[in-house]
Design a protein around this motif. Structure first.
Motif, PDB file in Angstrom:
ATOM      1  N   HIS A  33      26.904 -10.471 -31.191  1.00  0.00           N
ATOM      2  CA  HIS A  33      26.307 -11.601 -31.708  1.00  0.00           C
ATOM      3  C   HIS A  33      27.229 -12.514 -30.965  1.00  0.00           C
ATOM      4  N   THR A  34      28.130 -12.378 -30.087  1.00  0.00           N
ATOM      5  CA  THR A  34      28.407 -13.530 -29.574  1.00  0.00           C
ATOM      6  C   THR A  34      27.786 -14.798 -28.865  1.00  0.00           C
ATOM      7  N   GLU A  35      28.508 -15.515 -27.901  1.00  0.00           N
ATOM      8  CA  GLU A  35      28.031 -16.640 -26.618  1.00  0.00           C
ATOM      9  C   GLU A  35      27.143 -15.858 -25.619  1.00  0.00           C
ATOM     10  N   GLY A  36      27.400 -14.788 -25.838  1.00  0.00           N
ATOM     11  CA  GLY A  36      26.764 -13.533 -24.464  1.00  0.00           C
ATOM     12  C   GLY A  36      25.348 -13.156 -24.543  1.00  0.00           C
ATOM     13  N   ALA A  37      25.391 -13.200 -26.785  1.00  0.00           N
ATOM     14  CA  ALA A  37      23.802 -12.908 -26.961  1.00  0.00           C
ATOM     15  C   ALA A  37      22.230 -14.247 -26.900  1.00  0.00           C
ATOM     16  N   GLN A  38      23.615 -15.527 -26.803  1.00  0.00           N
ATOM     17  CA  GLN A  38      22.919 -15.914 -26.321  1.00  0.00           C
ATOM     18  C   GLN A  38      21.898 -16.452 -24.821  1.00  0.00           C
ATOM     19  N   TRP A  39      22.915 -16.283 -24.098  1.00  0.00           N
ATOM     20  CA  TRP A  39      22.618 -15.979 -22.523  1.00  0.00           C
ATOM     21  C   TRP A  39      21.625 -15.200 -22.010  1.00  0.00           C
ATOM     22  N   ALA A  40      21.727 -14.026 -23.202  1.00  0.00           N
ATOM     23  CA  ALA A  40      20.953 -13.061 -23.172  1.00  0.00           C
ATOM     24  C   ALA A  40      19.072 -13.216 -23.463  1.00  0.00           C
ATOM     25  N   LYS A  41      18.963 -13.795 -24.260  1.00  0.00           N
ATOM     26  CA  LYS A  41      18.041 -14.319 -24.834  1.00  0.00           C
ATOM     27  C   LYS A  41      17.536 -15.659 -23.690  1.00  0.00           C
ATOM     28  N   MET A  42      18.264 -16.221 -23.344  1.00  0.00           N
ATOM     29  CA  MET A  42      16.795 -18.025 -22.783  1.00  0.00           C
ATOM     30  C   MET A  42      16.086 -17.077 -22.089  1.00  0.00           C
ATOM     31  N   ARG A  43      15.039 -17.689 -22.319  1.00  0.00           N
ATOM     32  CA  ARG A  43      13.775 -18.253 -21.108  1.00  0.00           C
ATOM     33  C   ARG A  43      13.987 -18.837 -20.340  1.00  0.00           C
ATOM     34  N   ILE A  44      13.601 -18.262 -18.679  1.00  0.00           N
ATOM     35  CA  ILE A  44      13.844 -19.077 -17.885  1.00  0.00           C
ATOM     36  C   ILE A  44      12.544 -19.830 -16.980  1.00  0.00           C
ATOM     37  N   HIS A  45      11.764 -20.107 -17.099  1.00  0.00           N
ATOM     38  CA  HIS A  45      11.015 -20.663 -16.763  1.00  0.00           C
ATOM     39  C   HIS A  45      11.028 -22.048 -15.377  1.00  0.00           C
ATOM     40  N   LEU A  46      10.054 -21.945 -14.113  1.00  0.00           N
ATOM     41  CA  LEU A  46      10.733 -22.524 -12.709  1.00  0.00           C
ATOM     42  C   LEU A  46       9.173 -23.494 -12.979  1.00  0.00           C
ATOM     43  N   VAL A  47       9.388 -25.120 -12.758  1.00  0.00           N
ATOM     44  CA  VAL A  47       8.368 -25.367 -11.655  1.00  0.00           C
ATOM     45  C   VAL A  47       8.584 -25.079 -10.186  1.00  0.00           C
ATOM     46  N   ARG A  48       7.712 -24.518 -10.032  1.00  0.00           N
ATOM     47  CA  ARG A  48       7.447 -24.318  -8.318  1.00  0.00           C
ATOM     48  C   ARG A  48       7.501 -25.850  -7.317  1.00  0.00           C
ATOM     49  N   ASN A  49       8.205 -26.051  -6.449  1.00  0.00           N
ATOM     50  CA  ASN A  49       8.324 -27.132  -5.512  1.00  0.00           C
ATOM     51  C   ASN A  49       8.135 -26.749  -4.127  1.00  0.00           C
ATOM     52  N   SER A  50       6.868 -26.939  -3.926  1.00  0.00           N
ATOM     53  CA  SER A  50       7.008 -26.481  -2.213  1.00  0.00           C
ATOM     54  C   SER A  50       7.100 -27.292  -1.654  1.00  0.00           C
ATOM     55  N   VAL A  51       6.450 -28.876  -2.010  1.00  0.00           N
ATOM     56  CA  VAL A  51       6.899 -29.819  -0.578  1.00  0.00           C
ATOM     57  C   VAL A  51       8.770 -30.419   0.144  1.00  0.00           C
ATOM     58  N   MET A  52       9.504 -29.658  -0.911  1.00  0.00           N
ATOM     59  CA  MET A  52      10.880 -29.876  -0.999  1.00  0.00           C
ATOM     60  C   MET A  52      10.655 -29.361   0.490  1.00  0.00           C
ATOM     61  N   ALA A  53      10.241 -28.506   0.637  1.00  0.00           N
ATOM     62  CA  ALA A  53      10.479 -27.115   1.769  1.00  0.00           C
ATOM     63  C   ALA A  53      10.203 -28.217   3.262  1.00  0.00           C
ATOM     64  N   THR A  54       9.492 -29.059   3.245  1.00  0.00           N
ATOM     65  CA  THR A  54       8.737 -30.254   4.513  1.00  0.00           C
ATOM     66  C   THR A  54       9.520 -31.575   4.649  1.00  0.00           C
ATOM     67  N   LEU A  55      10.479 -31.590   3.123  1.00  0.00           N
ATOM     68  CA  LEU A  55      11.343 -32.543   4.176  1.00  0.00           C
ATOM     69  C   LEU A  55      12.791 -32.137   4.318  1.00  0.00           C
ATOM     70  N   GLY A  56      13.238 -33.250   4.985  1.00  0.00           N
ATOM     71  CA  GLY A  56      15.173 -32.865   5.148  1.00  0.00           C
ATOM     72  C   GLY A  56      15.726 -33.654   4.593  1.00  0.00           C
ATOM     73  N   TYR A  57      16.971 -33.712   5.226  1.00  0.00           N
ATOM     74  CA  TYR A  57      18.446 -34.984   4.022  1.00  0.00           C
ATOM     75  C   TYR A  57      18.242 -36.266   4.597  1.00  0.00           C
ATOM     76  N   SER A  58      17.704 -36.662   5.125  1.00  0.00           N
ATOM     77  CA  SER A  58      17.724 -38.630   5.672  1.00  0.00           C
ATOM     78  C   SER A  58      16.781 -38.048   4.079  1.00  0.00           C
ATOM     79  N   SER A  59      15.292 -38.222   4.763  1.00  0.00           N
ATOM     80  CA  SER A  59      14.516 -38.673   3.108  1.00  0.00           C
ATOM     81  C   SER A  59      14.857 -38.937   2.067  1.00  0.00           C
ATOM     82  N   LYS A  60      16.069 -38.003   1.696  1.00  0.00           N
ATOM     83  CA  LYS A  60      16.600 -38.248   0.334  1.00  0.00           C
ATOM     84  C   LYS A  60      16.890 -39.670   0.283  1.00  0.00           C
TER      85      LYS A  60
END
Length: 372
Positions: free
Chosen positions: A300-327
């Motif tokens: 019931h400590t902080e570890g439990a808070q980490w364990a119950k986090m639900r993680i979601h990802l907005v996928r980003n395919s465009v960045m793999a086509t861009l290089g550092y300089s375009s930043k």
């Protein structure tokens, strides 16, 4: 383990074990216009210079969903700018105010860059390439940064982004925003990350979070020097776990975790090194969540808070086509393209994984444990 995050004030008790604060954007009791029960979520926003316009598009689309209530945002570099601007705009006029504030901020960025020496060459413009790799001024700057420090090249320590931030954000209003903001910067002396919260955020804090040490002088805050927060947390997940009531984190990546092929040129190698470096701290925190989920009883400590986090990802395919300089390419046409890509990616995320929000993670974190 998560990156240590000393702050100027003592840590507050976790809100997850107490009643939500009165200022939190709590779900309405009678549902939303979409028919879905309102849900508290938090956002984790990576940095990446002008590539942060992709995140602008993602946020713009998410804010259209009245059942999503943003509890807090952790951001670094460009992610920090997006987080602060959004929270300030939300404090002024709710979701529409947040969307308008982000539009105005990125317009200010493009206006300030119109006279920048970093411009695409005519061939790149003709071929529709967003890279600055063939820009004489970018090539000169890249070479000079390897020979001279920003203390030599910019002794006054000026940063044109300061005026943009001061114009775009009401920092007094940001202090009272119902959206909690967490900005990470890296302490130069200790090498550890420091997380700044709403009441501590100033133009200097945001500039520190985006301070690439080869381009800008370190930013001094409270007698300490700070560099880009991406070295310590890109972004930092810890405050999302400790300080918020939401259990769903939507991660918006900018730096590709995977990139096909092996880099061969000097520019490709440096670009990939930067991506790996700026993802390492985040991956360690996500790996810890995966490990804690395999524990039979995290307690019931902080570890439990980490364990119950639900993680979601907005996928980003465009960045793999861009290089550092375009930043460093802040042309309005480029920023607008990235915004639209971000909106499309957010729409695809809602279509594919929206039903998982509030129920289960959309990302298989166990893959991070392979080979460990």
């Amino acid at each position: 383990m998560p990156t240590p995050e000393p702050t100027a004030t003592s840590r507050k008790p976790s809100r997850k074990s107490a009643a939500p604060a009165a200022s939190s954007p709590e779900p309405a009791r009678h549902g939303s216009a979409s028919g879905r029960a309102p849900l508290l979520v938090d956002l984790a926003l990576q940095g990446g210079g002008a590539h942060g316009a992709f995140t602008w598009g993602v946020i713009d689309r998410l804010l259209e969903e009245d059942w999503l209530r943003i509890d807090g945002v952790s951001g670094t570099s460009a992610g920090a700018m997006n987080a602060a601007v959004m929270a300030d705009g939300y404090a002024a006029s709710g979701p529409e105010g947040a969307r308008a504030a982000l539009d105005a901020y990125w317009r200010h960025v493009a206006d300030a860059a119109r006279f920048s020496p970093f411009q695409r060459g005519p061939i790149d413009v003709l071929l529709g390439r967003w890279t600055l790799d063939h820009s004489p001024m970018f090539l000169a700057m890249d070479l000079m940064s390897r020979l001279y420090s920003p203390y030599d090249l910019n002794p006054a320590g000026t940063n044109p982004l300061r005026a943009v931030l001061e114009k775009a954000i009401d920092f007094e209003r940001l202090k009272t925003s119902p959206i909690k903001v967490f900005i990470t910067a890296t302490n130069v002396r200790t090498g550890r990350g420091r997380v700044f919260r709403n009441a501590e955020i100033t133009p200097d804090v945001l500039l520190a979070s985006a301070c690439l040490p080869t381009l800008f002088q370190a930013v001094e805050i409270d007698g300490e020097s700070y560099w880009d927060g991406g070295y310590a947390g890109n972004p930092t997940m810890t405050p999302l776990v400790r300080d918020l009531d939401s259990d769903d984190t939507i991660l918006v990546p900018i730096n590709p975790i995977e990139r096909p092929g092996t880099p061969r040129t000097a520019a490709e190698i440096l670009n990939r090194l930067n991506e790996v470096s700026f993802n390492s701290a985040l991956l360690k925190e996500l790996r810890m969540i995966a490990l804690l989920r395999q524990v039979a009883d995290p307690g019931h400590t902080e570890g439990a808070q980490w364990a119950k986090m639900r993680i979601h990802l907005v996928r980003n395919s465009v960045m793999a086509t861009l290089g550092y300089s375009s930043k460093l390419n802040a042309e309005w046409s480029f920023l607008s393209m990235l915004k639209e890509e971000g909106r499309k990616a957010a729409a695809a995320f809602l279509e594919a994984d929206g039903d998982n929000l509030g129920k289960r993670s959309s990302v298989d974190l166990d893959i991070l444990l392979e080979g460990v």
